[in-house]
Design an enzyme around this catalytic site. Structure first.
Site, mmCIF file in Angstrom:
data_model
loop_
_atom_site.group_PDB
_atom_site.id
_atom_site.type_symbol
_atom_site.label_atom_id
_atom_site.label_comp_id
_atom_site.label_asym_id
_atom_site.label_seq_id
_atom_site.Cartn_x
_atom_site.Cartn_y
_atom_site.Cartn_z
ATOM 1 N N HIS A 71 0.835 -1.207 0.000
ATOM 2 C CA HIS A 71 0.000 0.000 0.000
ATOM 3 C C HIS A 71 0.871 1.259 0.000
ATOM 4 C CE1 HIS A 71 -2.856 -2.931 1.992
ATOM 5 N NE2 HIS A 71 -3.616 -2.457 1.037
ATOM 6 N N VAL A 81 4.338 -5.673 -4.997
ATOM 7 C CA VAL A 81 5.504 -5.601 -4.111
ATOM 8 C C VAL A 81 5.693 -6.964 -3.460
ATOM 9 C CG1 VAL A 81 6.517 -4.454 -2.098
ATOM 10 C CG2 VAL A 81 5.105 -3.148 -3.708
#
EC number: 6.3.2.1
Length: 284
Positions: free
Chosen positions: A37, A178
């Site tokens: 995030h 990620v």
């Protein structure tokens, strides 16, 4: 950093920034934030004057009430992280603020086909809930840019099509998944894994990368690749849930015109459903 819970105050702040000519970015989340995030936030910071992050655990996209009840609410910790990353405003509304008349009487936004295929087939109503709440957030914030991760690939393509179909004047920026040092895609669900499951979890991405390498070398027998992957997942300790190889643009089955494929994998590891994906260039 402002923390706003109501629509009138949100609109007041946005009106002020608009009058100042600011370029506004929206990062929609359900909270329980991790480094994935934060990568969305940092990318937005580099491209916009104002970054707004919404934190709303959307009840409309949950199929099971127990999943909704168990979803972690970590607003204080989330806001501390967002403050450190220079976010301008956090919009953290209650359910009543988003659905004042309740969900039974709510107007829905439904993206045909994309909302019912693949993961949508096993989670009826999930993507309708996603598209409805994101559409509402777009209407409230009216951002210039919005940021979504590639980890939830079907969701990303669904929002992309919704923006095009409803003529939103919003640029969607997709941000690569990620991963940790072992290749495991970062996810809020990873917190539910036991120590042994954490050790096994990176095998999902390894098996996926193996498929991608074979396809990059010209292999096109997708059913055979998926059968092999299913066996490998079982051997590693997973219970395969959904394994697909599709056209990355349309999510339809591959055809001779497909320029890019996406491998979509979902598998259970203990009580946790893991998901991942990888795109493959078919033109080389």
């Amino acid at each position: 950093m402002l923390i706003v819970e109501t629509v009138p105050i949100l609109r007041r702040e946005i009106r002020r920034w608009r009058q100042e000519g600011k370029r506004i970015a929206l990062v929609p989340t359900m909270g329980n934030l991790h480094d994935g995030h934060m990568t969305l936030v940092d990318t937005a910071k580099g491209q916009a004057d104002i970054v707004i992050v919404s934190i709303f655990v959307n009840p409309m996209q949950f199929n099971r009430p127990d999943d909704l009840a168990k979803y972690p609410r970590t607003l204080q910790e989330d806001c501390e992280k967002l403050h450190q990353h220079g976010v301008n405003l956090v919009f953290a509304p209650a359910d009543k603020e988003i659905y004042p008349d309740g969900m039974e009487h709510q107007t829905y936004v439904d993206v045909p086909e994309l909302s019912t295929m693949l993961e949508g087939a096993s989670r009826p109503g999930h993507f309708r809930g996603v598209s409805t709440v994101v559409s509402k957030l777009f209407n409230l914030v009216q951002p210039d840019l919005t940021y979504f991760g590639e980890k939830d690939f079907q969701q990303l393509q669904l929002i992309r099509k919704m923006i095009a179909d409803l003529a939103y004047d919003i640029t969607l920026v997709s941000v690569p998944t990620v991963r940790d040092q072992n290749g495991l895609a970062l996810s809020s669900r990873n917190n539910n894994l036991t120590a042994d499951e954490h050790r096994i979890a990176p095998e999902l991405s390894k098996i996926m990368r193996s498929i991608a390498e074979k396809m990059a070398q010209g292999e096109r027998h997708t059913e055979q690749l998926l059968t092999q992957a299913s066996s490998q997942l079982h051997e590693a300790g997973f219970v395969p849930d959904e394994l697909f190889i599709r056209d990355a643009e349309t999510l339809a089955p591959l055809n001779t015109e497909s320029k890019k494929a996406v491998i979509l994998m979902a598998a259970w590891l203990g009580q946790t459903r893991m998901i991942d994906n990888q795109q493959v260039d078919l033109t080389q």
